[in-house]
Design a protein around this motif. Sequence first.
Motif, PDB file in Angstrom:
ATOM      1  N   ARG B  86       0.819  -1.212   0.000  1.00 58.18           N
ATOM      2  CA  ARG B  86       0.000   0.000   0.000  1.00 58.18           C
ATOM      3  C   ARG B  86       0.851   1.259   0.000  1.00 58.18           C
ATOM      4  O   ARG B  86       1.993   1.263   0.436  1.00 58.18           O
ATOM      5  CB  ARG B  86      -0.934   0.005   1.206  1.00 58.18           C
ATOM      6  CG  ARG B  86      -1.866  -1.195   1.203  1.00 58.18           C
ATOM      7  CD  ARG B  86      -3.151  -0.930   1.898  1.00 58.18           C
ATOM      8  NE  ARG B  86      -2.987  -0.726   3.324  1.00 58.18           N
ATOM      9  CZ  ARG B  86      -4.017  -0.560   4.149  1.00 58.18           C
ATOM     10  NH1 ARG B  86      -5.245  -0.572   3.673  1.00 58.18           N
ATOM     11  NH2 ARG B  86      -3.828  -0.381   5.431  1.00 58.18           N
ATOM     12  N   ARG B  88       0.240   3.873   1.799  1.00 54.72           N
ATOM     13  CA  ARG B  88       0.429   4.311   3.180  1.00 54.72           C
ATOM     14  C   ARG B  88       1.512   3.475   3.830  1.00 54.72           C
ATOM     15  O   ARG B  88       1.733   2.326   3.472  1.00 54.72           O
ATOM     16  CB  ARG B  88      -0.874   4.145   3.957  1.00 54.72           C
ATOM     17  CG  ARG B  88      -1.921   5.105   3.540  1.00 54.72           C
ATOM     18  CD  ARG B  88      -3.137   4.927   4.395  1.00 54.72           C
ATOM     19  NE  ARG B  88      -2.843   5.259   5.781  1.00 54.72           N
ATOM     20  CZ  ARG B  88      -3.747   5.174   6.750  1.00 54.72           C
ATOM     21  NH1 ARG B  88      -4.948   4.772   6.485  1.00 54.72           N
ATOM     22  NH2 ARG B  88      -3.423   5.501   7.973  1.00 54.72           N
ATOM     23  N   ASP B  89       2.174   4.072   4.805  1.00 51.56           N
ATOM     24  CA  ASP B  89       3.247   3.373   5.492  1.00 51.56           C
ATOM     25  C   ASP B  89       2.648   2.374   6.475  1.00 51.56           C
ATOM     26  O   ASP B  89       2.301   2.703   7.593  1.00 51.56           O
ATOM     27  CB  ASP B  89       4.123   4.390   6.223  1.00 51.56           C
ATOM     28  CG  ASP B  89       5.450   3.768   6.589  1.00 51.56           C
ATOM     29  OD1 ASP B  89       5.588   2.547   6.403  1.00 51.56           O
ATOM     30  OD2 ASP B  89       6.334   4.501   7.039  1.00 51.56           O
ATOM     31  N   ASP B  90       2.485   1.144   6.004  1.00 51.06           N
ATOM     32  CA  ASP B  90       1.827   0.115   6.796  1.00 51.06           C
ATOM     33  C   ASP B  90       2.780  -0.666   7.672  1.00 51.06           C
ATOM     34  O   ASP B  90       2.370  -1.584   8.362  1.00 51.06           O
ATOM     35  CB  ASP B  90       1.152  -0.891   5.859  1.00 51.06           C
ATOM     36  CG  ASP B  90      -0.115  -0.328   5.294  1.00 51.06           C
ATOM     37  OD1 ASP B  90      -0.617   0.658   5.841  1.00 51.06           O
ATOM     38  OD2 ASP B  90      -0.595  -0.887   4.305  1.00 51.06           O
ATOM     39  N   VAL B  92       5.400  -1.504  10.722  1.00 49.03           N
ATOM     40  CA  VAL B  92       5.334  -1.143  12.143  1.00 49.03           C
ATOM     41  C   VAL B  92       6.665  -0.560  12.597  1.00 49.03           C
ATOM     42  O   VAL B  92       7.701  -1.221  12.522  1.00 49.03           O
ATOM     43  CB  VAL B  92       4.990  -2.378  12.998  1.00 49.03           C
ATOM     44  CG1 VAL B  92       4.898  -1.989  14.467  1.00 49.03           C
ATOM     45  CG2 VAL B  92       3.678  -2.988  12.541  1.00 49.03           C
TER      46      VAL B  92
END
Lengths: 296, 249
Positions: B86, B88-90, B92
């Motif tokens: 994705r 977005r910075d998914d 962790v």
Amino acid sequence: MTATTGVATQQRRQRSDPPPRRRRPRPSRWLLAVAVAAVVVWSLLQTDVGVSSLVLGRAGAARLLSGMFPPDLDNELLARVAAAVIETLQISVAALFLGAVLGLPLAVLMAANVQMPRWLSGGARAVATVLRAVPELLWALLFVATVGLGPAAGVYAISLHAAGLLAKLCSEQLEAVDPAPVEAMRLTGATRTATAVFGIFPQARANVASQLLYQWECNIRSSVVIGFVGAGGIGQALGIAMNLFRYQQMATLLVAVVVLVVGVDRLSRAVRGRLGAAAPRRDGRCSMWFPQSLRR
Amino acid sequence: MDIRLTEVTVALDPHRPPVLVGVDLGVGEGEQVALLGPSGAGKSTLLRVVLGAVPPIAGQVRVGGLDPYGRSADATRIRRATGIVRQRDDLVRGLSARTNILMGQSHHWRLTDWLVVLRGRTPHRHAAQLGALARKHEVEDFLDVPIEQLSGGQRQRVALVRALLSNPRLLLADESTSGLDPRRAAEALADLRRADGATLVVTTHDLAVARQFPRIIALRDGHVVFDGTTLADGTVHDIYGRQPVGVRS
């Protein structure tokens, strides 16, 4: 006028905007303020709070204060005070450990973003509510009756209440993490355990650690209070001194309580400050709450 | 794994217009599709709908014949057969690149594998494949570096390796090349397209990227406004007889 209003309403409906909130009419606000004021005044009067009660009790206060000076600095007493302070610290640490062992799993079960089955999260929430709804003092009375006078009763009493509080506060910390990585993990079909361990807990660990330290401060204060009902620590020594009218000893113990509470408060605040700074740290070092191996 | 959306309407906020309106499309097994559209067109939402993350208020979704909004076991089967990268910075923060890559495979693990991962190592069952993917996508040098110390491009490659590690039958990439330099973007796109036999859906706002795919579906304001094929000369043909609109070429 009516036509204009109608057009405005129609336009709002077309845009699907929510209708504007209506302001509460002023008379009802005034009535509400009067009602609140009446309840406050009624409560003050019914509990005999006032300058007159303080004036009437001035003789007793003077006797107590004059009896406390000078504080007793006998070596034997100071040794007993030191032992009581250490016992209070031991009660607070042991209660924090047991409270965390019980409270943190409950927090994980309760956190909405862990998505546990409803019966399990609901059950955990009910247990946590009961644990924190019963005050430490009441738990202490129950445990003094069960295991007898002494620090063990204090540890059990404080840990149960702390578990309930930690469960609630830590579950809120877990729910406050950035949802994007959590959803990304979930979209890979990761298990609930993996989502909690890798997606949620690493993000919340600094705040959870901070919460634990704050609970430690609370445990110190609670252990002083429940000591009065025989649950060990400096509170128990304070209660005995008060019941035996040994006001000079009481003064020494009160000074020790103030020093202990302020000292723990400062220490906890300093560590929490460092943990707060450590959360977004980018130097690759690990905080104590997650294995170094996962970061490096 | 094929995708079939029938008259799907999705509203994220009841006070706002739907994000997707009556979307009707199918993507066949092994097909490679670019989902083209400007920001806010509904591309990312469509991918989330496919994975059972956003229930539609109307219509039907089937992925590999399974309903992602039916039994939870079906949604899990779809997700475990899917790799997703994705925009977005998914990833962790606070965990290493290796742990971020491996954590999507937790459903395969036994207790010993958990212990290995918690020690910052790779379980034996994933070692060969992770090693190969890490070499291929040049992430092996920073596998043990905390994710927050990596650049945007490095993170995108980590996310790509994470998606490919499960040998996905369906690969979804949401603006996955947007953070990369042109060379890396081209390589990442080529890597996605080389995924063996997987159905591939790539969202993009860039017509030049979309033209590299044999089929383009364009979205605007939640509606499918174009569904066509790319010819050898790079021109596109629309099944509705229209050209892609509202997109940057």
